[in-house]
Enzyme design. Structure first.
Site, PDB file in Angstrom:
ATOM      1  CB  ALA A   1      33.885  36.110  25.095  1.00 10.09           C
TER       2      ALA A   1
ATOM      3  CE1 TYR B   1      33.391  31.239  20.145  1.00  8.89           C
ATOM      4  CE2 TYR B   1      31.232  32.208  21.170  1.00  8.89           C
ATOM      5  CZ  TYR B   1      32.325  32.175  20.323  1.00  8.89           C
ATOM      6  OH  TYR B   1      32.129  33.099  19.119  1.00  8.89           O
TER       7      TYR B   1
ATOM      8  N   PRO C   1      27.418  40.941  26.742  1.00  8.56           N
ATOM      9  CG  PRO C   1      27.972  38.637  26.869  1.00  8.56           C
ATOM     10  CD  PRO C   1      26.775  39.634  26.992  1.00  8.56           C
TER      11      PRO C   1
ATOM     12  NE  ARG D   1      24.463  35.912  26.476  1.00  7.04           N
ATOM     13  CZ  ARG D   1      24.575  36.960  25.699  1.00  7.04           C
ATOM     14  NH1 ARG D   1      25.209  36.905  24.584  1.00  7.04           N
ATOM     15  NH2 ARG D   1      23.566  38.012  25.844  1.00  7.04           N
TER      16      ARG D   1
HETATM   17  C1  LIG Z   1      30.022  42.835  18.171  1.00  8.47           C
HETATM   18  C2  LIG Z   1      29.571  41.751  18.902  1.00  8.47           C
HETATM   19  C3  LIG Z   1      30.137  40.838  19.647  1.00  8.47           C
HETATM   20  C4  LIG Z   1      29.632  39.873  20.424  1.00  8.47           C
HETATM   21  N1  LIG Z   1      30.307  39.405  21.489  1.00  8.47           N
HETATM   22  C5  LIG Z   1      29.755  38.090  22.322  1.00  8.47           C
HETATM   23  C6  LIG Z   1      30.470  37.896  23.290  1.00  8.47           C
HETATM   24  O1  LIG Z   1      31.703  38.349  23.602  1.00  8.47           O
HETATM   25  N2  LIG Z   1      29.824  36.848  24.222  1.00  8.47           N
HETATM   26  C7  LIG Z   1      28.412  36.703  23.969  1.00  8.47           C
HETATM   27  O2  LIG Z   1      28.023  35.675  24.764  1.00  8.47           O
HETATM   28  N3  LIG Z   1      27.926  37.221  22.695  1.00  8.47           N
HETATM   29  C8  LIG Z   1      28.393  37.870  22.148  1.00  8.47           C
HETATM   30  N4  LIG Z   1      27.682  38.650  21.279  1.00  8.47           N
HETATM   31  C9  LIG Z   1      26.181  38.260  20.998  1.00  8.47           C
HETATM   32  C10 LIG Z   1      25.401  39.552  22.010  1.00  8.47           C
HETATM   33  O3  LIG Z   1      25.816  39.491  23.101  1.00  8.47           O
HETATM   34  C11 LIG Z   1      23.858  39.319  21.523  1.00  8.47           C
HETATM   35  O4  LIG Z   1      23.488  38.074  22.439  1.00  8.47           O
HETATM   36  C12 LIG Z   1      23.619  39.435  20.173  1.00  8.47           C
HETATM   37  O5  LIG Z   1      24.250  40.395  19.410  1.00  8.47           O
HETATM   38  C13 LIG Z   1      22.015  39.467  20.095  1.00  8.47           C
HETATM   39  O6  LIG Z   1      21.555  40.690  20.813  1.00  8.47           O
HETATM   40  P1  LIG Z   1      21.063  42.104  19.942  1.00  8.47           P
HETATM   41  O7  LIG Z   1      20.172  41.732  18.983  1.00  8.47           O
HETATM   42  O8  LIG Z   1      21.082  43.110  20.819  1.00  8.47           O
HETATM   43  O9  LIG Z   1      22.614  42.527  19.187  1.00  8.47           O
HETATM   44  C14 LIG Z   1      28.179  39.659  20.209  1.00  8.47           C
HETATM   45  C15 LIG Z   1      27.552  40.377  19.435  1.00  8.47           C
HETATM   46  C16 LIG Z   1      28.189  41.471  18.755  1.00  8.47           C
HETATM   47  C17 LIG Z   1      27.277  42.232  17.786  1.00  8.47           C
END
Ligand SMILES: Cc1cc2nc3c(=O)[nH]c(=O)nc-3n(C[C@H](O)[C@H](O)[C@H](O)COP(=O)(O)O)c2cc1C
Length: 364
Positions: A59, A184, A23, A232
């Site tokens: 989210a 959150y 997400p 999560r």
């Molecule tokens: C632009 C952006 C928005 C994110 N929004 C959410 C979200 O809405 N809900 C959530 O649980 N994590 C959110 N995250 C965290 C990611 O889901 C993920 O857990 C985190 O970026 C680590 O993974 P990665 O190294 O592949 O980026 C967000 C991350 C990024 C970069």
């Protein structure tokens, strides 16, 4: 040995492969009405055509005041439900399974989106912001101080999650992910650093996890039996005195008993901490939480197909979630299939077949 391209069955849902789109907030509901529009269709649709097995939409507030920013989507009314259905239908047509992350941002709600020049922190009431709630009246550093949630507020949150779950079903989503991570509202209750309550929603782990379990039960009561429910969690706060991986594993076990089917294992976000970031930095947390006996997904700097496959091979997780790499590479699963000699498993739309990896034919 499980392949990244093997299906994963959770209840009545068979996810076509084990590559999940994590997400990711897009902050693109420009009209501040929580309705997902063209951006969301293109963003999620591109990852559906790009071969992701499960797409988890960002989210999404179960109530207006549960949004992180005024530009975040929601699922508290029919207009939002219909708009999500349009997106879900398209992604389904491309073979992806669809989940939505239902959320309440608690004390981290009502913030400016990060990419606005000269605007950061909490949105004041006179600029379209709102009062936030949390387990205790303790501010996240740099944000407005929340109001301690009353029993009435808590009951309202539980029923709002259930109502949104009903709407998610009507919109055609195959799975729900409850957002109980990253500081959150649901995580704020889990953490002793943000939950100082002395009533039945605070104190020991049973008290701190009560809201999450009540939300889980309320959602499970309306969410169809054959559809999976994901949660999560942040499995550590990387801070002394915070929520621990042992507690996370115990919460995962309890969630399993309450009808949860997979734990998406993340970390941090509730306090300012030094996080030892690096490739696969949260995988060991996923492996630990997997001891609870539920399938888990691993997330966090997993960027390389061989690295993702190795996480499955070593038994650390049942699925891999990708966030940032998928922003720059919406069809990561198609490249992964080529690199892992699983090209037959790659899901190309007909119109994209001539772009198959590896590109070796002459084009006329
Ligand atoms: C632009 C952006 C928005 C994110 N929004 C959410 C979200 O809405 N809900 C959530 O649980 N994590 C959110 N995250 C965290 C990611 O889901 C993920 O857990 C985190 O970026 C680590 O993974 P990665 O190294 O592949 O980026 C967000 C991350 C990024 C970069």
């Amino acid at each position: 040995m499980v392949s990244l391209f093997d299906p994963l069955t959770l209840r009545g849902l068979t996810i076509p492969n084990r590559i999940f789109l994590a997400p990711m907030c897009q902050y693109q509901c420009e009209q501040k009405d929580g309705v997902p529009r063209d951006w969301h269709l293109v963003h999620l649709g591109a990852r559906a055509t790009g071969g992701f097995g499960l797409i988890i939409a960002e989210a999404t507030g179960v109530v207006p005041e549960g949004r992180i920013t005024p530009q975040c989507p929601g699922l508290w009314n029919s207009e939002q439900q219909e708009a999500w259905k349009h997106i879900v239908d398209f992604c389904h047509s491309q073979g992806a399974a669809m989940a939505i992350q239902l959320a309440h941002a608690g004390r981290k709600a009502s913030t400016y989106r990060g990419f606005e020049a000269h605007q950061s922190g909490s949105v004041p009431l006179d600029d379209g912001g709102w009062e936030t709630i949390a387990p205790s009246a303790v501010a996240f550093p740099g944000l407005a101080t929340p109001r301690e949630a009353t029993a009435g507020d808590i009951a309202h949150v539980v029923s709002a999650f259930a109502a949104a779950a009903g709407r998610a079903d009507a919109a055609g989503f195959d799975a729900i992910e409850l957002h109980a991570a990253h500081g959150y509202l649901l995580f704020e209750f889990l953490s002793p650093l943000s939950n100082h309550r002395t009533d039945g929603y605070g104190g020991d782990l049973a008290g701190r996890s009560r809201l999450l379990l009540e939300v889980t039960d309320a959602v499970r009561a309306v969410w169809p039996e054959e559809k999976p429910l994901l949660v999560r969690i942040s499995a550590t706060e990387w801070t002394d005195g915070g929520f621990t991986v042992e507690e996370a594993t115990e919460v995962a076990r309890m969630l399993g008993e309450h009808g949860v089917d997979l734990i998406d294992v993340s970390s941090g976000g509730n306090v300012v901490a030094r996080i030892p970031s690096g490739p696969g930095y949260q995988v060991k947390l996923a492996r630990a939480v997997r001891e609870a006996g539920l399938p888990v997904s691993a997330v966090g700097l997993i960027t390389d197909p061989a690295q993702a496959q190795a996480i499955l091979d070593e038994g650390s997780a049942d699925a891999i979630s990708l966030a940032r790499v998928a922003l720059r590479e919406p069809s990561w699963p198609l490249r992964a299939a080529a690199e892992l000699d699983a090209d037959a498993m790659a899901r190309y739309p007909d119109s994209y077949l001539r772009g198959r990896w590896p590109a070796i034919e002459p084009v006329h």
